[in-house]
Design a protein around this motif. Structure first.
Motif, PDB file in Angstrom:
ATOM      1  N   MET A  69       0.849  -1.198   0.000  1.00 57.89           N
ATOM      2  CA  MET A  69       0.000   0.000   0.000  1.00 57.89           C
ATOM      3  C   MET A  69       0.888   1.254   0.000  1.00 57.89           C
ATOM      4  N   ARG A  70       0.580   2.165  -0.877  1.00 53.72           N
ATOM      5  CA  ARG A  70       1.313   3.435  -0.908  1.00 53.72           C
ATOM      6  C   ARG A  70       0.364   4.567  -0.553  1.00 53.72           C
ATOM      7  N   VAL A  71       0.669   5.261   0.531  1.00 53.77           N
ATOM      8  CA  VAL A  71      -0.184   6.393   0.894  1.00 53.77           C
ATOM      9  C   VAL A  71       0.203   7.570   0.009  1.00 53.77           C
ATOM     10  N   LEU A  72      -0.776   8.076  -0.728  1.00 51.39           N
ATOM     11  CA  LEU A  72      -0.487   9.131  -1.697  1.00 51.39           C
ATOM     12  C   LEU A  72      -0.775  10.521  -1.157  1.00 51.39           C
ATOM     13  N   ALA A  73      -1.755  10.602  -0.269  1.00 52.34           N
ATOM     14  CA  ALA A  73      -2.132  11.938   0.190  1.00 52.34           C
ATOM     15  C   ALA A  73      -2.807  11.870   1.534  1.00 52.34           C
ATOM     16  N   LYS A  74      -2.755  12.977   2.198  1.00 55.22           N
ATOM     17  CA  LYS A  74      -3.378  13.079   3.514  1.00 55.22           C
ATOM     18  C   LYS A  74      -4.004  14.464   3.602  1.00 55.22           C
ATOM     19  N   THR A  75      -5.187  14.517   4.150  1.00 52.46           N
ATOM     20  CA  THR A  75      -5.795  15.828   4.339  1.00 52.46           C
ATOM     21  C   THR A  75      -6.518  15.836   5.673  1.00 52.46           C
ATOM     22  N   GLY A  76      -6.917  16.982   6.141  1.00 51.51           N
ATOM     23  CA  GLY A  76      -7.685  17.019   7.374  1.00 51.51           C
ATOM     24  C   GLY A  76      -7.153  18.003   8.374  1.00 51.51           C
ATOM     25  N   LYS A  77      -7.558  17.777   9.588  1.00 50.61           N
ATOM     26  CA  LYS A  77      -7.148  18.652  10.676  1.00 50.61           C
ATOM     27  C   LYS A  77      -6.757  17.728  11.809  1.00 50.61           C
ATOM     28  N   LYS A  78      -5.486  17.751  12.196  1.00 49.28           N
ATOM     29  CA  LYS A  78      -5.008  16.632  13.008  1.00 49.28           C
ATOM     30  C   LYS A  78      -5.667  16.499  14.377  1.00 49.28           C
ATOM     31  N   ASP A  79      -6.267  17.567  14.910  1.00 48.63           N
ATOM     32  CA  ASP A  79      -6.936  17.397  16.207  1.00 48.63           C
ATOM     33  C   ASP A  79      -8.395  16.964  16.037  1.00 48.63           C
ATOM     34  N   ILE A  80      -8.859  16.770  14.795  1.00 41.99           N
ATOM     35  CA  ILE A  80     -10.222  16.257  14.577  1.00 41.99           C
ATOM     36  C   ILE A  80     -10.181  14.983  13.737  1.00 41.99           C
ATOM     37  N   ALA A  81      -9.724  15.101  12.515  1.00 36.16           N
ATOM     38  CA  ALA A  81      -9.712  13.913  11.654  1.00 36.16           C
ATOM     39  C   ALA A  81      -8.700  14.085  10.536  1.00 36.16           C
TER      40      ALA A  81
ATOM     41  N   LYS B  12     -10.318   5.532 -12.854  1.00 39.34           N
ATOM     42  CA  LYS B  12      -9.106   4.763 -13.151  1.00 39.34           C
ATOM     43  C   LYS B  12      -7.914   5.680 -13.431  1.00 39.34           C
ATOM     44  N   MET B  13      -7.951   6.858 -12.831  1.00 41.96           N
ATOM     45  CA  MET B  13      -6.822   7.750 -13.026  1.00 41.96           C
ATOM     46  C   MET B  13      -5.558   7.136 -12.409  1.00 41.96           C
ATOM     47  N   THR B  14      -4.440   7.558 -12.871  1.00 42.75           N
ATOM     48  CA  THR B  14      -3.198   7.006 -12.341  1.00 42.75           C
ATOM     49  C   THR B  14      -2.813   7.719 -11.048  1.00 42.75           C
ATOM     50  N   ALA B  15      -1.874   7.109 -10.348  1.00 42.64           N
ATOM     51  CA  ALA B  15      -1.379   7.741  -9.127  1.00 42.64           C
ATOM     52  C   ALA B  15      -0.819   9.121  -9.459  1.00 42.64           C
ATOM     53  N   GLU B  16      -0.197   9.233 -10.635  1.00 44.41           N
ATOM     54  CA  GLU B  16       0.405  10.523 -11.007  1.00 44.41           C
ATOM     55  C   GLU B  16      -0.671  11.601 -11.125  1.00 44.41           C
ATOM     56  N   SER B  17      -1.817  11.215 -11.723  1.00 46.35           N
ATOM     57  CA  SER B  17      -2.837  12.248 -11.877  1.00 46.35           C
ATOM     58  C   SER B  17      -3.457  12.600 -10.528  1.00 46.35           C
ATOM     59  N   TYR B  18      -3.450  11.624  -9.598  1.00 46.25           N
ATOM     60  CA  TYR B  18      -3.881  11.957  -8.242  1.00 46.25           C
ATOM     61  C   TYR B  18      -2.959  13.003  -7.661  1.00 46.25           C
ATOM     62  N   ARG B  19      -1.664  12.703  -7.812  1.00 41.85           N
ATOM     63  CA  ARG B  19      -0.679  13.614  -7.224  1.00 41.85           C
ATOM     64  C   ARG B  19      -0.858  15.016  -7.775  1.00 41.85           C
ATOM     65  N   TYR B  20      -1.201  15.063  -9.049  1.00 40.27           N
ATOM     66  CA  TYR B  20      -1.380  16.344  -9.691  1.00 40.27           C
ATOM     67  C   TYR B  20      -2.520  17.110  -9.031  1.00 40.27           C
ATOM     68  N   LYS B  21      -3.561  16.354  -8.642  1.00 37.87           N
ATOM     69  CA  LYS B  21      -4.733  17.029  -8.077  1.00 37.87           C
ATOM     70  C   LYS B  21      -4.635  17.217  -6.565  1.00 37.87           C
ATOM     71  N   MET B  22      -3.882  16.369  -5.883  1.00 42.43           N
ATOM     72  CA  MET B  22      -3.828  16.470  -4.427  1.00 42.43           C
ATOM     73  C   MET B  22      -2.407  16.742  -3.984  1.00 42.43           C
ATOM     74  N   GLU B  23      -2.295  17.546  -2.989  1.00 38.59           N
ATOM     75  CA  GLU B  23      -0.967  17.697  -2.413  1.00 38.59           C
ATOM     76  C   GLU B  23      -0.690  16.421  -1.627  1.00 38.59           C
ATOM     77  N   PRO B  24       0.551  15.893  -1.693  1.00 39.11           N
ATOM     78  CA  PRO B  24       0.846  14.652  -0.996  1.00 39.11           C
ATOM     79  C   PRO B  24       0.541  14.744   0.497  1.00 39.11           C
ATOM     80  N   VAL B  25       0.861  15.840   1.113  1.00 38.73           N
ATOM     81  CA  VAL B  25       0.512  16.014   2.517  1.00 38.73           C
ATOM     82  C   VAL B  25      -0.111  17.380   2.663  1.00 38.73           C
ATOM     83  N   HIS B  26      -1.334  17.373   3.121  1.00 37.18           N
ATOM     84  CA  HIS B  26      -2.028  18.661   3.191  1.00 37.18           C
ATOM     85  C   HIS B  26      -2.864  18.678   4.454  1.00 37.18           C
TER      86      HIS B  26
END
Ligand code: SF4
Length: 319
Positions: free
Chosen positions: A1-13, A302-316
């Motif tokens: 498993m490769r974690v590609l992105a993270k979003t949220g607010k660390k004291d909630i979710a 069926k987008m690729t991981a690369e296109s995900y990366r393009y749309k999401m910041e890896p850590v946000h």
């Protein structure tokens, strides 16, 4: 498993998007319940299917389906979160809940049973409580019979949470919201009565109350023993599908429990009633029912991981 992105607010979710197999994505969540610190309560919400074949009108996990996750793949989400906070695999949290409720109806995947059986051997987590939330799909008798045995062997005495999401006592509305063949109320009631033993947590009947829902305390009490079942009322989260299907919530964070008559009538029938609004911030994070995978796959999952990366910041993190 490769974690590609993270979003949220660390004291909630915090919500994680991961590529589980090439081109196959899941999301999973860890959340807290402010003001409680993590050592008091920590909730993980993991995916069990790639998409979901059920296609509930208020949920974004449905609409596409590419099969079940294996037990190892479910564990990889749990492992990732546990090892980030508790590398020794000793989870010293008073209330440590894992909900098998992110993407996918758990009763459609027998690997969930394997995870439940194996969990106590993998981790030292004295506060652990699994939580299975289901729409009770037709043909899932094997799953539920096994679940009952696993609960009795490993999680009796209040250490297991079972929830049936039924949303309406009107069969027509229930079918509209959950558009597949499923157990009727007498079957759920009969199973619940077998499942429940003194000392267990009561079984939850969940209603995500929409402006279209109808909940009849008379109908409920005809089937469900208040000594075995409790009622939980939740808002309809503002998912893409709920909005597309024009399903609005009749309760919200701003108007908690604004159907006092219903609550009163349910209590008069003997039901314990919980109103669970959640954190309003979670809607911004998209961490309750708003399916992140779906959001970023609009049109083409069926987008690729690369296109995900393009749309999401890896850590946000929204901090
Ligand atoms: S609510 Fe559950 S069963 Fe319904 S589509 Fe979403 S994941 Fe599937």
């Amino acid at each position: 498993m490769r974690v590609l992105a993270k979003t949220g607010k660390k004291d909630i979710a915090s919500l994680y998007l991961a590529e589980m197999r090439p081109g196959k994505f899941v999301e999973f969540v860890e959340s807290l319940q402010p003001p409680l610190p993590k050592k008091k309560k920590w909730v993980l919400i993991v995916s069990t299917l790639f998409g979901c074949p059920v296609g509930c009108a208020i949920c974004d996990a449905g609409g596409w389906y590419e099969g079940p996750l294996t037990a190892d793949e479910i564990f990889s989400q749990i492992d990732y979160l546990i090892s980030s906070s508790f590398p020794e695999r000793v989870v010293s949290v008073e209330k440590f809940k894992i909900q098998f409720a992110r993407m996918g109806e758990p009763a459609l995947n027998p690997a969930v049973l394997e995870v439940l059986k194996e969990f106590p051997h993998r981790y030292n987590a004295p506060g652990f409580m699994p939580s299975v939330s289901t729409i009770a799909p037709h043909g899932s008798e094997f799953f539920f019979n096994e679940l009952l045995e696993i609960k009795r062997e490993n999680y009796s005495g209040g250490n297991f949470q079972l929830q049936f999401s039924i949303h309406s006592t009107d069969p027509r509305v229930r079918d509209k919201l959950i558009p597949v063949k499923k157990w009727d109320f007498s079957k759920i009631a009969c199973y619940g009565t077998k499942f429940y033993r003194s000392g267990d947590r009561k079984i939850t009947l969940n209603f995500a109350l929409s402006d279209d829902s109808s909940v009849s305390p008379d109908v409920l009490s005809r089937y469900f023993d208040p000594g075995v079942f409790l009622v939980k009322i939740t808002p309809v989260n503002p998912t893409i599908n709920a909005q597309k299907n024009r399903i609005g919530s009749i309760i919200s964070g701003d108007t908690p429990g604004n159907d006092p008559e219903l609550v009163k009538s349910l209590r008069a029938k003997g039901y314990e009633v919980l109103i669970s609004i959640g954190e309003p911030e979670e809607n911004k994070i998209g961490s309750n029912c708003g399916q992140y995978v779906r959001k970023f796959l609009t049109g083409d999952y069926k987008m690729t991981a690369e296109s995900y990366r393009y749309k999401m910041e890896p850590v946000h993190l929204i901090d």
